[in-house]
Design a protein around this motif. Structure first.
Motif, PDB file in Angstrom:
ATOM      1  N   LEU A   1       1.019  16.916  -2.156  1.00  0.00           N
ATOM      2  CA  LEU A   1       1.346  15.862  -3.114  1.00  0.00           C
ATOM      3  C   LEU A   1       1.601  14.534  -2.396  1.00  0.00           C
ATOM      4  CD1 LEU A   1       1.673  15.390  -6.126  1.00  0.00           C
ATOM      5  CD2 LEU A   1       4.087  15.964  -5.915  1.00  0.00           C
ATOM      6  N   MET A   2       2.227  14.592  -1.225  1.00  0.00           N
ATOM      7  CA  MET A   2       2.541  13.367  -0.494  1.00  0.00           C
ATOM      8  C   MET A   2       1.281  12.612  -0.071  1.00  0.00           C
ATOM      9  SD  MET A   2       3.698  14.529   3.363  1.00  0.00           S
ATOM     10  CE  MET A   2       4.793  15.860   2.906  1.00  0.00           C
ATOM     11  N   GLU A   3       0.159  13.314   0.061  1.00  0.00           N
ATOM     12  CA  GLU A   3      -1.069  12.648   0.467  1.00  0.00           C
ATOM     13  C   GLU A   3      -1.575  11.694  -0.608  1.00  0.00           C
ATOM     14  OE1 GLU A   3      -4.011  15.004   2.760  1.00  0.00           O
ATOM     15  OE2 GLU A   3      -2.636  16.685   2.429  1.00  0.00           O
ATOM     16  N   PHE A   4      -1.302  11.998  -1.872  1.00  0.00           N
ATOM     17  CA  PHE A   4      -1.695  11.106  -2.954  1.00  0.00           C
ATOM     18  C   PHE A   4      -0.850   9.828  -2.914  1.00  0.00           C
ATOM     19  CE2 PHE A   4      -3.382  15.143  -4.185  1.00  0.00           C
ATOM     20  CZ  PHE A   4      -4.572  14.838  -4.830  1.00  0.00           C
ATOM     21  N   ALA A   5       0.415   9.961  -2.524  1.00  0.00           N
ATOM     22  CA  ALA A   5       1.268   8.782  -2.359  1.00  0.00           C
ATOM     23  C   ALA A   5       0.735   7.901  -1.238  1.00  0.00           C
ATOM     24  CB  ALA A   5       2.704   9.217  -2.064  1.00  0.00           C
ATOM     25  N   MET A   6       0.358   8.519  -0.132  1.00  0.00           N
ATOM     26  CA  MET A   6      -0.190   7.765   0.992  1.00  0.00           C
ATOM     27  C   MET A   6      -1.482   7.057   0.587  1.00  0.00           C
ATOM     28  SD  MET A   6       0.383  10.590   4.005  1.00  0.00           S
ATOM     29  CE  MET A   6       2.007  11.350   4.248  1.00  0.00           C
ATOM     30  N   TYR A   7      -2.328   7.762  -0.136  1.00  0.00           N
ATOM     31  CA  TYR A   7      -3.598   7.189  -0.594  1.00  0.00           C
ATOM     32  C   TYR A   7      -3.349   5.961  -1.463  1.00  0.00           C
ATOM     33  CZ  TYR A   7      -8.186   6.993  -2.896  1.00  0.00           C
ATOM     34  OH  TYR A   7      -9.408   6.588  -3.387  1.00  0.00           O
ATOM     35  N   ASP A   8      -2.429   6.090  -2.424  1.00  0.00           N
ATOM     36  CA  ASP A   8      -2.128   4.979  -3.328  1.00  0.00           C
ATOM     37  C   ASP A   8      -1.528   3.796  -2.574  1.00  0.00           C
ATOM     38  OD1 ASP A   8      -3.065   6.321  -5.563  1.00  0.00           O
ATOM     39  OD2 ASP A   8      -1.108   7.156  -6.072  1.00  0.00           O
ATOM     40  N   ALA A   9      -0.642   4.084  -1.624  1.00  0.00           N
ATOM     41  CA  ALA A   9      -0.003   3.007  -0.859  1.00  0.00           C
ATOM     42  C   ALA A   9      -1.019   2.277   0.017  1.00  0.00           C
ATOM     43  CB  ALA A   9       1.120   3.586  -0.004  1.00  0.00           C
ATOM     44  N   ILE A  10      -1.856   3.025   0.718  1.00  0.00           N
ATOM     45  CA  ILE A  10      -2.864   2.421   1.596  1.00  0.00           C
ATOM     46  C   ILE A  10      -3.822   1.559   0.789  1.00  0.00           C
ATOM     47  CG2 ILE A  10      -4.828   2.948   3.103  1.00  0.00           C
ATOM     48  CD1 ILE A  10      -3.214   5.467   3.996  1.00  0.00           C
ATOM     49  N   LYS A  11      -4.164   2.026  -0.388  1.00  0.00           N
ATOM     50  CA  LYS A  11      -5.062   1.287  -1.281  1.00  0.00           C
ATOM     51  C   LYS A  11      -4.468  -0.062  -1.661  1.00  0.00           C
ATOM     52  CE  LYS A  11      -7.835   2.192  -5.452  1.00  0.00           C
ATOM     53  NZ  LYS A  11      -8.055   3.154  -6.562  1.00  0.00           N
ATOM     54  N   ASN A  12      -3.146  -0.167  -1.605  1.00  0.00           N
ATOM     55  CA  ASN A  12      -2.459  -1.407  -1.985  1.00  0.00           C
ATOM     56  C   ASN A  12      -1.911  -2.187  -0.791  1.00  0.00           C
ATOM     57  OD1 ASN A  12      -2.304  -1.651  -5.082  1.00  0.00           O
ATOM     58  ND2 ASN A  12      -1.891   0.525  -4.717  1.00  0.00           N
ATOM     59  N   GLY A  13      -2.474  -1.933   0.389  1.00  0.00           N
ATOM     60  CA  GLY A  13      -2.157  -2.767   1.541  1.00  0.00           C
ATOM     61  C   GLY A  13      -1.116  -2.251   2.499  1.00  0.00           C
ATOM     62  N   PHE A  14      -0.586  -1.059   2.274  1.00  0.00           N
ATOM     63  CA  PHE A  14       0.368  -0.495   3.227  1.00  0.00           C
ATOM     64  C   PHE A  14      -0.401  -0.014   4.458  1.00  0.00           C
ATOM     65  CE2 PHE A  14       2.662  -0.566  -0.659  1.00  0.00           C
ATOM     66  CZ  PHE A  14       4.007  -0.551  -0.363  1.00  0.00           C
ATOM     67  N   ASP A  15       0.111  -0.340   5.639  1.00  0.00           N
ATOM     68  CA  ASP A  15      -0.601   0.006   6.870  1.00  0.00           C
ATOM     69  C   ASP A  15       0.233   0.833   7.842  1.00  0.00           C
ATOM     70  OD1 ASP A  15       1.204  -1.920   7.656  1.00  0.00           O
ATOM     71  OD2 ASP A  15      -0.307  -3.356   8.352  1.00  0.00           O
ATOM     72  N   HIS A  16       1.362   1.354   7.371  1.00  0.00           N
ATOM     73  CA  HIS A  16       2.247   2.158   8.215  1.00  0.00           C
ATOM     74  C   HIS A  16       2.859   3.259   7.352  1.00  0.00           C
ATOM     75  CE1 HIS A  16       6.058   2.303  11.009  1.00  0.00           C
ATOM     76  NE2 HIS A  16       5.256   3.326  11.215  1.00  0.00           N
ATOM     77  N   VAL A  17       2.721   4.504   7.780  1.00  0.00           N
ATOM     78  CA  VAL A  17       3.281   5.649   7.076  1.00  0.00           C
ATOM     79  C   VAL A  17       4.292   6.338   7.971  1.00  0.00           C
ATOM     80  CG1 VAL A  17       2.798   7.935   6.127  1.00  0.00           C
ATOM     81  CG2 VAL A  17       1.245   6.036   5.634  1.00  0.00           C
TER      82      VAL A  17
END
Length: 294
Positions: free
Chosen positions: A30-46
């Motif tokens: 489930l956390m991978e979908f959060a990462m996908y959504d965040a990266i899509k919106n400009g997040f560059d650090h997980v």
């Protein structure tokens, strides 16, 4: 911008480590979908906070999946991670709490960041709106909370813990932690306190937009916490409490950021089927590619 995911829970009510359950159409966590959504919106650090025994596994799992342009840190939340000059020689059955989990990342985060639960699905607009807030509010004391309607965050399979919010317009006043909320007829009742809610109240699902300034506040609260023998045994440090301390002391202004998406989580094993179906439906509708990572 950084996305910090808290994945150090034990999943006692779920029956296993729900953070690593293959809920996606191609076995994604489930956390991978959060990462996908965040990266899509400009997040560059997980940054993922987990138990020490899961660090290597999770790092191996995510490395190679995330784009090369995204920095990944997987950190262990440990009882031995204490403020300088402080010691603890006792025993505890669980970690120090969500605020301590955030504090664990103090040495790797230097920019605005979002904090979420790794076992919750927040919806794509939550990350888009969070990114917009960060870009439009560069001030170090500007924090935010992504809020959801209380009745839409409950489980059909048992009570849940939620933070019920009080607001003044779009400004957050306080978050009241309730530990055993359930739908009872047309009311939402907290079995622990007996308090009743209409269900239309705003609920915090631990999606916070924070600044590095929070780390010093958590450390000071942690030092005070560790001086209380009663608290040390079973209590925890919670993010909402830290945020409220910052509000009270004038160290932060907290805006409530709206989202149109539906939240869902996997508190109980029975919640799994709903999560699997929801992710499949969203993938079929074109909101996500499958597999999630090329």
């Amino acid at each position: 911008m950084t996305l910090l995911l808290m994945a150090a829970g034990s999943g006692s009510r779920y029956g296993k480590l729900k953070q690593f359950d293959d809920l996606g159409p191609k076995g994604e966590f489930l956390m991978e979908f959060a990462m996908y959504d965040a990266i899509k919106n400009g997040f560059d650090h997980v940054v993922v906070i987990t138990k020490k025994e899961n660090v290597v596994f999770l790092k191996d799992h995510l490395t190679g999946r995330l784009p090369e342009s995204v920095r990944l840190d997987v950190l262990a939340q440990e009882l031995t991670d204490l403020p300088e000059g402080v010691t603890f020689t006792g025993e505890r059955p669980k970690p120090w709490g969500t605020a301590h989990a955030v504090w664990t990342a103090r040495n790797v985060i230097n920019d605005p960041f979002c904090v979420i639960n790794a076992d919750d699905f927040y919806g794509q607009s939550a990350y888009a709106n969070a990114a917009t807030f960060i870009k439009e509010n560069p001030q170090e004391d500007h924090y935010a909370l992504v809020g959801y309607t209380l009745k839409d965050t409950l489980s059909e399979h048992g009570s849940v813990s939620r933070g019920v919010c009080k607001t003044d317009g779009d400004a957050l006043i306080s978050v009241d932690e309730r530990l055993k909320l359930e739908q009872k007829g047309d009311k939402v009742v907290d079995a622990d306190s007996g308090l009743e809610y209409t269900g239309d109240e705003l609920a915090s699902m631990n999606f916070w937009i924070c600044r590095p300034s929070i780390f010093n506040v958590i450390e000071e609260e942690f030092r005070t916490f560790l001086q209380d023998d009663h608290l040390i045994k079973t209590s925890e440090l919670y993010i909402p409490k830290t945020i409220q301390t910052m509000l009270k002391d004038g160290l932060a202004k907290v805006k409530v950021v709206p989202t149109k998406d539906q939240w869902f989580g996997v508190t109980y094993a029975s919640d799994r089927e709903v999560a699997v179906e929801s992710l499949q439906q969203k993938t079929d509708a074109g909101q996500y590619v499958s597999p999630l990572w090329p």
